[in-house]
Design an enzyme around this catalytic site. Structure first.
Site, PDB file in Angstrom:
ATOM      1  N   HIS A   1       9.490  -1.501  -4.538  1.00 23.14           N
ATOM      2  CA  HIS A   1      10.347  -2.611  -4.106  1.00 23.14           C
ATOM      3  C   HIS A   1      11.305  -2.995  -5.213  1.00 23.14           C
ATOM      4  O   HIS A   1      11.033  -2.771  -6.401  1.00 23.14           O
ATOM      5  CB  HIS A   1       9.510  -3.842  -3.723  1.00 23.14           C
ATOM      6  CG  HIS A   1       8.662  -3.651  -2.507  1.00 23.14           C
ATOM      7  ND1 HIS A   1       9.181  -3.710  -1.235  1.00 23.14           N
ATOM      8  CD2 HIS A   1       7.333  -3.414  -2.377  1.00 23.14           C
ATOM      9  CE1 HIS A   1       8.191  -3.521  -0.361  1.00 23.14           C
ATOM     10  NE2 HIS A   1       7.075  -3.334  -1.035  1.00 23.14           N
TER      11      HIS A   1
ATOM     12  N   HIS B   1       3.048  -6.322   0.164  1.00 22.38           N
ATOM     13  CA  HIS B   1       2.015  -6.526  -0.847  1.00 22.38           C
ATOM     14  C   HIS B   1       2.173  -7.895  -1.509  1.00 22.38           C
ATOM     15  O   HIS B   1       1.187  -8.608  -1.733  1.00 22.38           O
ATOM     16  CB  HIS B   1       2.098  -5.433  -1.919  1.00 22.38           C
ATOM     17  CG  HIS B   1       1.377  -4.173  -1.567  1.00 22.38           C
ATOM     18  ND1 HIS B   1       1.709  -3.398  -0.468  1.00 22.38           N
ATOM     19  CD2 HIS B   1       0.326  -3.538  -2.169  1.00 22.38           C
ATOM     20  CE1 HIS B   1       0.922  -2.348  -0.408  1.00 22.38           C
ATOM     21  NE2 HIS B   1       0.058  -2.406  -1.433  1.00 22.38           N
TER      22      HIS B   1
END
Length: 409
Positions: free
Chosen positions: A258, A206
């Protein structure tokens, strides 16, 4: 840079342009093949874990920015910007290409100025518009493929565990013993697809894609939006694009998808890829012809014989930016005969108006046929200042009369 099409083909659909376009598309397709291989058949590196590793014990949450939203926003924003600004250049070329907010000088090249005014001119201009959209869009798509491939290589090679790995793994206590320390056995009992994704933390996809698409859009706006009447319009657009990427990166940490270092690594990949694509693959920031600079002549004292057998002094200048006074122009005779330019009418096609094979370009003699008026010239404006005085060898500067002619080579 991707394969370059001869600029003489712009505005027309030639076989050469079709072939080079197909080759470019095939290159992008070949670069995308490894992405499919990674998704279908490659298994992420099987990294172990420690029982007391709190960095992988966060709860599983749905993504604030889903993958569908990520790719849709990234592609749509760039496509809309490219279509919009290329259309503005198509309609107003020189005005919106000016750097001072006002209409550009006559030397600024625009689509409308460089199209042959014939019965086919409308079709050629439309084709030229879409072709220039394609020349910006293709490097963008190529860069997106490269960015995605770079990210996937890192993900599958490192196999770093996501912050929510423990939640989706649901390890069976009967299969491992925390006393042994580092656990490498397959002890997970959760959904295999989620477990596989939980091993793909570094770098953040992303972050890399959002920073790539938004950085590309910011640089594109920098290159195309030169209308400075509203001085803060360009930085405002760029700031919005930056915040879109910034928020996406932050959401990956807050959603426990993340680690912060994963996001940083992905952002670096996206930014570097965008910069390389814009400056090394596309031609967005290639220097365009600007004002004629009388201090930098390319061709000087070129002799042209008119039908009246009167010698005229000719000086040629490449359109470029920079300081320096312009030559004073007067309303004298403008010599427009004998140069390769598709804008000339049929009555201009007269071989008597220049000496065959006597033209120079960039100071080097070039061989030309006696009449190459019918060929379409390079789309780059050239400026000629013609001494229409009684003699170019006149001792008095007061007798020199300069007229300006622009053509395309």
């Amino acid at each position: 840079m991707l394969s370059v099409v001869d600029e003489r083909d712009i505005g027309s659909c030639s076989k050469r342009k079709i072939v080079t376009t197909l080759i470019d598309i095939c290159i992008v397709g070949l670069a995308a093949v490894p992405l499919l291989i990674f998704k279908v058949s490659v298994t992420p590196y099987h990294r172990g874990f420690y029982c007391n590793d709190d960095s992988i014990r966060y709860p599983f949450k749905s993504s604030t920015i889903t993958s569908a939203a990520l790719y849709s926003i990234g592609f749509v924003i760039n496509i809309v910007l490219i279509l919009l600004f290329e259309f503005i250049r198509y309609q107003f070329g020189s005005i919106y290409g000016a750097t001072n907010g006002g209409p550009a000088t006559e030397s600024t090249t625009s689509y409308t100025d460089s199209t042959v005014q014939t019965g086919r001119s409308t079709r050629r201009k439309i084709f030229q518009y879409f072709y220039n959209v394609y020349r910006v869009l293709l490097p963008f798509v190529f860069g997106a493929v490269v960015e995605h491939l770079t990210t996937d290589i890192g993900k599958y090679s490192i196999g770093r565990l996501r912050p929510h790995f423990w939640s989706v793994c649901q390890p069976d206590p009967a299969k491992y013993n925390c006393v042994t320390g580092y656990i490498t056995e397959d002890v997970c009992t959760g959904d295999p697809s989620r477990i596989r994704e939980a091993r793909l933390s570094f770098p953040s996809g992303h972050a890399s894609f959002s920073t790539y698409t938004m950085m590309f859009a910011m640089l594109y706006v920098q290159a195309r939006l030169r209308w400075r009447i509203i001085s803060l319009l360009r930085p405002l657009i760029q700031l919005i694009l930056f915040y879109l990427a910034f928020y996406t990166c932050l959401s990956r940490v807050s959603d426990y998808k993340h680690h912060w270092s994963d996001v940083l690594g992905g952002a670096i990949i996206g930014v570097v890829t965008a910069i390389l694509v814009v400056f090394k693959v596309s031609d967005l920031f290639e220097k365009e012809p600007r004002d004629a600079n009388s201090g930098t002549p390319v061709i000087q004292n070129m002799v042209v014989q008119t039908p009246e057998h009167r010698t005229m002094g000719l000086q040629h200048y490449t359109e470029m930016g920079g300081p320096g006074p312009k030559i004073q122009q007067h309303n004298s005779h403008v010599m427009t005969k004998g140069y390769a330019n598709p804008h000339f009418t049929a009555e201009d096609e007269d071989d008597r108006y220049y000496i065959p094979k006597a033209r120079h370009r960039n100071g080097v003699a070039r061989s030309y046929t006696e009449n190459d008026v019918g060929t379409e010239g390079r789309i780059a404006t050239q400026v000629y200042y013609i001494d229409a005085g009684s003699s170019r060898h006149s001792d008095s500067e007061g007798n020199a009369t300069f007229s300006k002619m622009t053509t395309q080579l």
